[in-house]
Design a protein around this motif. Structure first.
Motif, PDB file in Angstrom:
ATOM      1  N   PRO A 189      40.372  31.312  55.044  1.00  9.30           N
ATOM      2  CA  PRO A 189      39.245  31.939  54.331  1.00  9.30           C
ATOM      3  C   PRO A 189      38.680  33.145  55.058  1.00  9.30           C
ATOM      4  O   PRO A 189      37.970  33.957  54.455  1.00  9.30           O
ATOM      5  N   ASP A 190      38.985  33.283  56.344  1.00  7.56           N
ATOM      6  CA  ASP A 190      38.479  34.410  57.135  1.00  7.56           C
ATOM      7  C   ASP A 190      39.605  35.346  57.566  1.00  7.56           C
ATOM      8  O   ASP A 190      39.506  36.028  58.582  1.00  7.56           O
ATOM      9  N   SER A 191      40.661  35.391  56.788  1.00 12.31           N
ATOM     10  CA  SER A 191      41.824  36.186  57.164  1.00 12.31           C
ATOM     11  C   SER A 191      41.480  37.667  57.263  1.00 12.31           C
ATOM     12  O   SER A 191      40.714  38.206  56.450  1.00 12.31           O
ATOM     13  N   LYS A 192      42.049  38.329  58.265  1.00 11.85           N
ATOM     14  CA  LYS A 192      41.907  39.776  58.413  1.00 11.85           C
ATOM     15  C   LYS A 192      43.093  40.508  57.791  1.00 11.85           C
ATOM     16  O   LYS A 192      43.229  41.725  57.957  1.00 11.85           O
ATOM     17  N   THR A 193      43.937  39.765  57.084  1.00 16.70           N
ATOM     18  CA  THR A 193      45.052  40.370  56.355  1.00 16.70           C
ATOM     19  C   THR A 193      44.744  40.329  54.866  1.00 16.70           C
ATOM     20  O   THR A 193      44.363  39.275  54.341  1.00 16.70           O
ATOM     21  N   ARG A 194      44.884  41.461  54.216  1.00 13.91           N
ATOM     22  CA  ARG A 194      44.639  41.517  52.782  1.00 13.91           C
ATOM     23  C   ARG A 194      45.909  41.973  52.069  1.00 13.91           C
ATOM     24  O   ARG A 194      46.677  42.778  52.588  1.00 13.91           O
ATOM     25  N   LEU A 195      46.099  41.419  50.892  1.00 16.88           N
ATOM     26  CA  LEU A 195      47.316  41.639  50.112  1.00 16.88           C
ATOM     27  C   LEU A 195      47.004  42.456  48.876  1.00 16.88           C
ATOM     28  O   LEU A 195      46.051  42.158  48.139  1.00 16.88           O
ATOM     29  N   VAL A 196      47.815  43.491  48.658  1.00 13.18           N
ATOM     30  CA  VAL A 196      47.757  44.276  47.424  1.00 13.18           C
ATOM     31  C   VAL A 196      49.110  44.148  46.737  1.00 13.18           C
ATOM     32  O   VAL A 196      50.152  44.385  47.354  1.00 13.18           O
ATOM     33  N   VAL A 197      49.099  43.773  45.462  1.00 15.40           N
ATOM     34  CA  VAL A 197      50.329  43.626  44.697  1.00 15.40           C
ATOM     35  C   VAL A 197      50.435  44.794  43.717  1.00 15.40           C
ATOM     36  O   VAL A 197      49.567  44.978  42.862  1.00 15.40           O
ATOM     37  N   ALA A 198      51.487  45.593  43.889  1.00 16.81           N
ATOM     38  CA  ALA A 198      51.754  46.694  42.958  1.00 16.81           C
ATOM     39  C   ALA A 198      52.505  46.106  41.767  1.00 16.81           C
ATOM     40  O   ALA A 198      53.581  45.529  41.918  1.00 16.81           O
ATOM     41  N   THR A 199      51.932  46.244  40.578  1.00 17.14           N
ATOM     42  CA  THR A 199      52.463  45.543  39.410  1.00 17.14           C
ATOM     43  C   THR A 199      52.895  46.517  38.320  1.00 17.14           C
ATOM     44  O   THR A 199      52.130  47.381  37.907  1.00 17.14           O
ATOM     45  N   ALA A 200      54.124  46.334  37.876  1.00 15.69           N
ATOM     46  CA  ALA A 200      54.594  47.045  36.694  1.00 15.69           C
ATOM     47  C   ALA A 200      54.363  46.218  35.437  1.00 15.69           C
ATOM     48  O   ALA A 200      54.546  46.712  34.325  1.00 15.69           O
ATOM     49  N   SER A 201      53.969  44.950  35.595  1.00 12.07           N
ATOM     50  CA  SER A 201      53.723  44.062  34.464  1.00 12.07           C
ATOM     51  C   SER A 201      52.911  42.871  34.943  1.00 12.07           C
ATOM     52  O   SER A 201      52.875  42.568  36.139  1.00 12.07           O
ATOM     53  N   ASP A 202      52.255  42.189  34.004  1.00  8.86           N
ATOM     54  CA  ASP A 202      51.526  40.976  34.357  1.00  8.86           C
ATOM     55  C   ASP A 202      52.473  39.905  34.880  1.00  8.86           C
ATOM     56  O   ASP A 202      52.083  39.068  35.704  1.00  8.86           O
ATOM     57  N   GLY A 203      53.719  39.926  34.411  1.00  9.55           N
ATOM     58  CA  GLY A 203      54.688  38.953  34.879  1.00  9.55           C
ATOM     59  C   GLY A 203      54.941  39.068  36.370  1.00  9.55           C
ATOM     60  O   GLY A 203      55.208  38.063  37.050  1.00  9.55           O
ATOM     61  N   GLN A 204      54.873  40.282  36.918  1.00 14.85           N
ATOM     62  CA  GLN A 204      55.065  40.462  38.354  1.00 14.85           C
ATOM     63  C   GLN A 204      53.889  39.882  39.143  1.00 14.85           C
ATOM     64  O   GLN A 204      54.076  39.235  40.176  1.00 14.85           O
ATOM     65  N   LEU A 205      52.680  40.110  38.659  1.00 17.40           N
ATOM     66  CA  LEU A 205      51.518  39.519  39.321  1.00 17.40           C
ATOM     67  C   LEU A 205      51.607  37.997  39.257  1.00 17.40           C
ATOM     68  O   LEU A 205      51.325  37.297  40.234  1.00 17.40           O
ATOM     69  N   ARG A 206      52.018  37.477  38.122  1.00 15.71           N
ATOM     70  CA  ARG A 206      52.180  36.036  37.979  1.00 15.71           C
ATOM     71  C   ARG A 206      53.199  35.499  38.981  1.00 15.71           C
ATOM     72  O   ARG A 206      53.031  34.417  39.541  1.00 15.71           O
ATOM     73  N   ALA A 207      54.270  36.252  39.223  1.00 10.78           N
ATOM     74  CA  ALA A 207      55.295  35.797  40.156  1.00 10.78           C
ATOM     75  C   ALA A 207      54.720  35.581  41.546  1.00 10.78           C
ATOM     76  O   ALA A 207      55.065  34.612  42.235  1.00 10.78           O
ATOM     77  N   VAL A 208      53.821  36.465  41.975  1.00  9.13           N
ATOM     78  CA  VAL A 208      53.214  36.332  43.294  1.00  9.13           C
ATOM     79  C   VAL A 208      52.233  35.162  43.321  1.00  9.13           C
ATOM     80  O   VAL A 208      52.218  34.361  44.269  1.00  9.13           O
ATOM     81  N   VAL A 209      51.411  35.038  42.288  1.00  8.35           N
ATOM     82  CA  VAL A 209      50.447  33.933  42.257  1.00  8.35           C
ATOM     83  C   VAL A 209      51.180  32.597  42.187  1.00  8.35           C
ATOM     84  O   VAL A 209      50.758  31.602  42.787  1.00  8.35           O
ATOM     85  N   ARG A 210      52.293  32.560  41.482  1.00  8.53           N
ATOM     86  CA  ARG A 210      53.068  31.320  41.423  1.00  8.53           C
ATOM     87  C   ARG A 210      53.552  30.913  42.814  1.00  8.53           C
ATOM     88  O   ARG A 210      53.529  29.735  43.175  1.00  8.53           O
ATOM     89  N   ARG A 211      53.984  31.896  43.604  1.00  9.21           N
ATOM     90  CA  ARG A 211      54.422  31.568  44.960  1.00  9.21           C
ATOM     91  C   ARG A 211      53.239  31.139  45.839  1.00  9.21           C
ATOM     92  O   ARG A 211      53.398  30.295  46.723  1.00  9.21           O
ATOM     93  N   LEU A 212      52.038  31.695  45.603  1.00  8.45           N
ATOM     94  CA  LEU A 212      50.853  31.224  46.307  1.00  8.45           C
ATOM     95  C   LEU A 212      50.599  29.752  46.001  1.00  8.45           C
ATOM     96  O   LEU A 212      50.278  28.954  46.895  1.00  8.45           O
ATOM     97  N   VAL A 213      50.727  29.382  44.729  1.00  7.11           N
ATOM     98  CA  VAL A 213      50.525  27.986  44.342  1.00  7.11           C
ATOM     99  C   VAL A 213      51.569  27.093  45.006  1.00  7.11           C
ATOM    100  O   VAL A 213      51.256  26.021  45.537  1.00  7.11           O
ATOM    101  N   ARG A 214      52.835  27.549  44.976  1.00  9.60           N
ATOM    102  CA  ARG A 214      53.893  26.750  45.588  1.00  9.60           C
ATOM    103  C   ARG A 214      53.643  26.558  47.083  1.00  9.60           C
ATOM    104  O   ARG A 214      53.982  25.517  47.651  1.00  9.60           O
ATOM    105  N   ARG A 215      53.051  27.561  47.704  1.00  8.20           N
ATOM    106  CA  ARG A 215      52.838  27.487  49.154  1.00  8.20           C
ATOM    107  C   ARG A 215      51.683  26.545  49.505  1.00  8.20           C
ATOM    108  O   ARG A 215      51.765  25.784  50.489  1.00  8.20           O
ATOM    109  N   TYR A 216      50.596  26.610  48.744  1.00  6.90           N
ATOM    110  CA  TYR A 216      49.370  25.953  49.163  1.00  6.90           C
ATOM    111  C   TYR A 216      49.020  24.688  48.380  1.00  6.90           C
ATOM    112  O   TYR A 216      48.084  23.979  48.782  1.00  6.90           O
TER     113      TYR A 216
END
Length: 332
Positions: free
Chosen positions: A95-122
């Motif tokens: 919750p206090d991470s000093k790393t921030r992530l920006v996702v460059a998206t050509a479509s909502d499906g690409q953003l979903r792909a990253v969030v899906r991997r976040l769910v799989r990880r956590y």
């Protein structure tokens, strides 16, 4: 100051088990034509990515641009968002991470792909559910992500999720939101197929002339039955936000809100009436319901659908449920 990772999804065609979680169209919409040109375009950072990186660097951030061509490469980036080791051994976001992530998206499906991997990880397995996980969720608070649309002018007809949420599109404004903005928490739809939905899903298909094709299925929202499986359906819209609110001008969803903890569902059913002189007329009936979960059981062998713009087919029961405030975006 922050370390910022600017993540672009590249072509997954050449990666073992590739696809970046959303088919083989990680770099764009999968209709790029010549594969060599498509790969070259994927490997070269797009102008908005370079502009965003420059804006972040000018503010003192340490910036790294990464092109991920597979789920494994996405996971390598997401591992940087992990918190310190826990006594239970679970991977957990910092919750206090000093790393921030920006996702460059050509479509909502690409953003979903990253969030899906976040769910799989956590997402912890049910047998190891920790006491500090909210009672109405299966995942902890996922790390906020910055969203950098690769079409800053948004010239398309369909409003993408960034437009619906009022997120900045200019690279410099995206950089400012990531460094100085606030995290806006949003609902997430998980489903029993192992994926997630950020905006919505539209179940059904159309013929070559664009006319909706009839299909049948049982659709339940909590304890409300919208279709028992006998009605010919034109479409079923499952909304977390509002991008799937209309079908050929027909209003389907009316109150899509990705912050209310609810999923909105609508089915369109054709109704035949008789006018003067016995002429048949066709009108549409829309049935709506809101709840925590929806289940769709197709009666036909295969029913096409779009989920956050990604094509698929339903051949068996599929359930979606709401994870309130599970993910977040950086906003000004």
């Amino acid at each position: 100051m922050y370390d910022v990772v600017l993540l672009t999804l590249g072509s997954g065609r050449d990666a073992p088990g590739g696809g970046c979680g959303s088919g083989d169209a990680c770099c764009g919409d999968g209709t790029t034509g010549d594969a060599g040109r498509a790969r070259e375009r994927c490997e070269t950072p797009r102008v908005p990515v370079l502009a965003c990186a420059d804006a972040l660097t000018a503010r003192g951030a340490r910036v790294e641009t990464v092109t991920a061509r597979s789920d494994a490469e996405i996971d390598e980036v997401l591992a940087r968002l992990d918190g310190p080791p826990r006594p239970d051994g679970l991977a957990w976001p910092d919750p206090d991470s000093k790393t921030r992530l920006v996702v460059a998206t050509a479509s909502d499906g690409q953003l979903r792909a990253v969030v899906r991997r976040l769910v799989r990880r956590y997402a912890p397995p049910p047998s190891r559910r920790p006491a500090d996980l909210p009672g109405n969720r299966t995942v902890p608070d996922l790390p906020p992500v910055g969203v950098l649309p690769l079409d800053p002018t948004h010239s398309g007809g369909q409003r993408d999720l960034a437009a619906q949420l009022g997120l900045p599109r200019d690279p410099a404004a995206v950089a400012a939101a990531v460094l100085d903005g606030t995290a806006r928490r949003l609902d997430l739809l998980r489903n029993d197929g192992g994926s997630v939905t950020l905006d919505g899903a539209l179940i059904g298909a159309a013929d070559d002339a664009g006319r909706p094709l009839h299909w049948r299925g049982r659709i339940e929202v909590d304890d409300v039955v919208l279709s028992a499986g006998d009605d010919p359906l034109l479409a079923c819209a499952i909304g977390n936000a509002g991008g799937y609110a209309r079908l050929d001008g027909l209003p389907l969803l009316t109150a899509g809100d990705p912050t209310d903890g609810m999923v909105e569902v609508a089915v369109a059913v054709p109704v035949v009436t008789r006018a003067a002189l016995g002429r048949k007329r066709m009108r549409f009936e829309v049935r709506r319901a809101r709840g925590r979960a929806v289940a769709v059981v197709p009666r036909d062998e295969r029913v096409p659908y779009l989920d956050d713009g990604v094509e698929g087919e339903l051949s068996r029961k599929r359930s979606w449920w709401t994870e309130p405030a599970a993910w977040a975006v950086w906003t000004a």
